[in-house]
Design a protein around this motif. Structure first.
Motif, PDB file in Angstrom:
ATOM      1  N   GLU A 217      -0.424   7.172   6.828  1.00 57.08           N
ATOM      2  CA  GLU A 217      -0.022   6.314   5.725  1.00 57.08           C
ATOM      3  C   GLU A 217       0.184   7.131   4.444  1.00 57.08           C
ATOM      4  O   GLU A 217       1.094   6.859   3.652  1.00 57.08           O
ATOM      5  CB  GLU A 217      -1.076   5.229   5.477  1.00 57.08           C
TER       6      GLU A 217
ATOM      7  N   GLU B  41       0.502  -1.250   7.471  1.00 57.23           N
ATOM      8  CA  GLU B  41      -0.419  -0.591   6.545  1.00 57.23           C
ATOM      9  C   GLU B  41      -1.162  -1.630   5.707  1.00 57.23           C
ATOM     10  O   GLU B  41      -2.340  -1.468   5.397  1.00 57.23           O
ATOM     11  CB  GLU B  41       0.348   0.365   5.624  1.00 57.23           C
TER      12      GLU B  41
ATOM     13  N   ASP C  77     -10.370  -3.635   4.190  1.00 56.52           N
ATOM     14  CA  ASP C  77     -11.254  -3.053   3.171  1.00 56.52           C
ATOM     15  C   ASP C  77     -11.252  -3.899   1.895  1.00 56.52           C
ATOM     16  O   ASP C  77     -12.296  -4.087   1.261  1.00 56.52           O
ATOM     17  CB  ASP C  77     -10.786  -1.628   2.851  1.00 56.52           C
TER      18      ASP C  77
ATOM     19  N   LEU D 165     -12.600   5.212   3.272  1.00 59.67           N
ATOM     20  CA  LEU D 165     -12.268   5.974   4.487  1.00 59.67           C
ATOM     21  C   LEU D 165     -11.945   7.418   4.109  1.00 59.67           C
ATOM     22  O   LEU D 165     -11.580   7.705   2.972  1.00 59.67           O
ATOM     23  CB  LEU D 165     -11.040   5.367   5.184  1.00 59.67           C
TER      24      LEU D 165
ATOM     25  N   GLU E 142      -8.447   9.788   8.127  1.00 56.64           N
ATOM     26  CA  GLU E 142      -8.320   8.461   8.753  1.00 56.64           C
ATOM     27  C   GLU E 142      -7.101   7.691   8.237  1.00 56.64           C
ATOM     28  O   GLU E 142      -6.831   6.576   8.695  1.00 56.64           O
ATOM     29  CB  GLU E 142      -9.590   7.641   8.502  1.00 56.64           C
ATOM     30  N   GLN E 143      -6.421   8.226   7.221  1.00 54.93           N
ATOM     31  CA  GLN E 143      -5.260   7.526   6.670  1.00 54.93           C
ATOM     32  C   GLN E 143      -4.125   8.516   6.369  1.00 54.93           C
ATOM     33  O   GLN E 143      -3.319   8.315   5.466  1.00 54.93           O
ATOM     34  CB  GLN E 143      -5.644   6.734   5.412  1.00 54.93           C
TER      35      GLN E 143
ATOM     36  N   ARG F  16      -4.067  -3.100   7.494  1.00 50.14           N
ATOM     37  CA  ARG F  16      -5.222  -2.185   7.493  1.00 50.14           C
ATOM     38  C   ARG F  16      -5.917  -2.190   6.147  1.00 50.14           C
ATOM     39  O   ARG F  16      -7.139  -2.214   6.068  1.00 50.14           O
ATOM     40  CB  ARG F  16      -4.716  -0.765   7.797  1.00 50.14           C
ATOM     41  N   ARG F  17      -5.123  -2.170   5.093  1.00 50.46           N
ATOM     42  CA  ARG F  17      -5.725  -2.163   3.749  1.00 50.46           C
ATOM     43  C   ARG F  17      -6.492  -3.463   3.482  1.00 50.46           C
ATOM     44  O   ARG F  17      -7.498  -3.488   2.787  1.00 50.46           O
ATOM     45  CB  ARG F  17      -4.651  -1.943   2.676  1.00 50.46           C
TER      46      ARG F  17
ATOM     47  N   PRO G 250      -4.209   5.728   0.568  1.00 53.07           N
ATOM     48  CA  PRO G 250      -3.445   4.484   0.429  1.00 53.07           C
ATOM     49  C   PRO G 250      -4.118   3.263   1.075  1.00 53.07           C
ATOM     50  O   PRO G 250      -3.792   2.139   0.721  1.00 53.07           O
ATOM     51  CB  PRO G 250      -2.119   4.801   1.126  1.00 53.07           C
ATOM     52  N   ILE G 251      -5.042   3.491   1.985  1.00 58.88           N
ATOM     53  CA  ILE G 251      -5.637   2.362   2.719  1.00 58.88           C
ATOM     54  C   ILE G 251      -6.986   1.953   2.138  1.00 58.88           C
ATOM     55  O   ILE G 251      -7.232   0.777   1.878  1.00 58.88           O
ATOM     56  CB  ILE G 251      -5.784   2.706   4.229  1.00 58.88           C
TER      57      ILE G 251
ATOM     58  N   PRO H  21       0.800  -1.230   0.000  1.00 60.40           N
ATOM     59  CA  PRO H  21       0.000   0.000   0.000  1.00 60.40           C
ATOM     60  C   PRO H  21       0.837   1.286   0.000  1.00 60.40           C
ATOM     61  O   PRO H  21       0.330   2.335  -0.375  1.00 60.40           O
ATOM     62  CB  PRO H  21      -0.819  -0.101   1.291  1.00 60.40           C
ATOM     63  N   ILE H  22       2.086   1.204   0.404  1.00 61.22           N
ATOM     64  CA  ILE H  22       2.900   2.423   0.527  1.00 61.22           C
ATOM     65  C   ILE H  22       3.793   2.639  -0.690  1.00 61.22           C
ATOM     66  O   ILE H  22       3.829   3.722  -1.264  1.00 61.22           O
ATOM     67  CB  ILE H  22       3.762   2.371   1.823  1.00 61.22           C
TER      68      ILE H  22
END
Lengths: 237, 237
Positions: free
Chosen positions: B127, A127, A134, B119, B123-124, A130-131, B114-115, A114-115
């Protein structure tokens, strides 16, 4: 002259969508980097010998034509190898399905990155966790239910995404399901229960003689921790 | 009958790439959701009245044809409104450029998300700050230097991405630069110094009479904090 596919030699990655189409069609092709190394691929990307340098692999060379971007490669190849409809509207729809599969694949990749693609997974593990929530709960159901609806609405029947015959989009949807089954087996066991036509298409493509032969061959690179679909159990449900 | 563009009514977003092409061509079109609300758009996505329901906006209706995916819409429209080359190979190359612009746009969006798209940014934020470093230092230079090389290699001259005339890909590259100039002004001031042909193309497109007239009109939705390109100073250099 054989088609020349340029892609990384040690992963399925995005190149696999092209490999599956070439294999299903029984087309004559060379997987260039696997057979002759990475040099030619790098030089073409730097613009040597072409005025249309691809941004990234995969790309295909067919005589004078060099074409990059997975969906564009399949759009180019589809009609030539009998894996796209003849009708222009249906062909555009097949391409649209492939572009949506490409979006799904991008998200499946960013699940563990994600980064930044330039960092390792272990550098973005928090991260990714967390991703993943969703992706599992929102994105997989959204994509699968759309493909399910496309199958249900297909006037040619619910066995194919477009018309009455196998297209490259069917093969690509097979590959995404195959990849996610590997990466997120617990999530997919549930998700596919709500998308029975997608599950049936996945099973049927895997039984096609040329695909089955390919999957059992040495040409099929196994899933691994460098590709798009990676099995990190901590990201699964 | 006018083209019907279906897209969110309050953002430029991905629909803007289609709007710019229609405006440059002086084509007759309706921006459906802005003029008639969101109902029709939702119904088409649910498969009412079409067997090819788009996955997401933007999509275009042209009589019986419904086509989604920004790059596919432009591929469909390009030849019809005089913004794509006639030659098949050049048309495929234009499409490939557009698909690479689409990848760039996806990354510009994920910069602040990114997440998960579901959201809010706040909230992100942590990141996003991490992702921004790689986007500014690796991805922007990689994309811009590729477009710079494409302009340098174009046999039709370095004023256009393809051939000697404006294509929808030129308009789309303008829009990405315009968006990033808004979102990351400090980063882009430096980045464009290394891509002088990209900077010149951006300036030239902005001066085209139809584009200029459109940008100054009420039809052009201003950049805002709901679109793809957002100005969060903390993400800039």
């Amino acid at each position: 002259m054989p088609y020349e596919l340029f892609y990384w030699p040690s992963i399925q990655g995005r190149g696999e969508f092209v490999r599956l189409a070439l294999e299903e069609a029984g087309a004559d092709y060379v997987d260039v980097a696997r057979e002759r190394g990475l040099g030619e691929m790098s030089r073409l990307m730097e613009g040597e010998g072409t005025v249309t340098p691809p941004f990234a692999p995969p790309f295909l060379r067919d005589g004078e034509v060099v074409v990059g971007q997975t969906a564009a490669i399949l759009h180019y190849l589809g009609g030539r190898i009998g894996l796209a409809p003849r009708n222009e509207g249906a062909r555009l729809w097949t391409h649209q399905l492939q572009l949506t599969i490409a979006d799904f694949v991008d998200e499946a990749h960013d699940l563990h990155h994600p980064i930044a693609s330039s960092l390792y997974y272990h550098e973005q593990k928090a991260e990714a966790a967390r991703r993943a929530v969703d992706f599992r709960e929102t994105r997989i159901p959204k994509f699968l239910s759309w493909f399910e609806r496309v199958l249900e609405l297909n006037p040619g029947g619910d066995k194919h995404l477009v018309g009455r015959r196998t297209t490259y989009a069917d093969l690509s949807l097979f590959q995404v399901v195959e990849g996610l089954n590997y990466a997120l087996p617990r999530t997919m066991e549930w998700a596919l229960q709500d998308s029975p036509h997608v599950a049936a298409l996945h099973a049927a493509v895997g039984e096609r003689p040329n695909i089955r032969g390919y999957l059992e061959s040495e040409r099929r690179i196994p899933f691994n921790d460098d590709g798009i679909f990676r099995h990190y159990p901590e990201l699964d449900a």
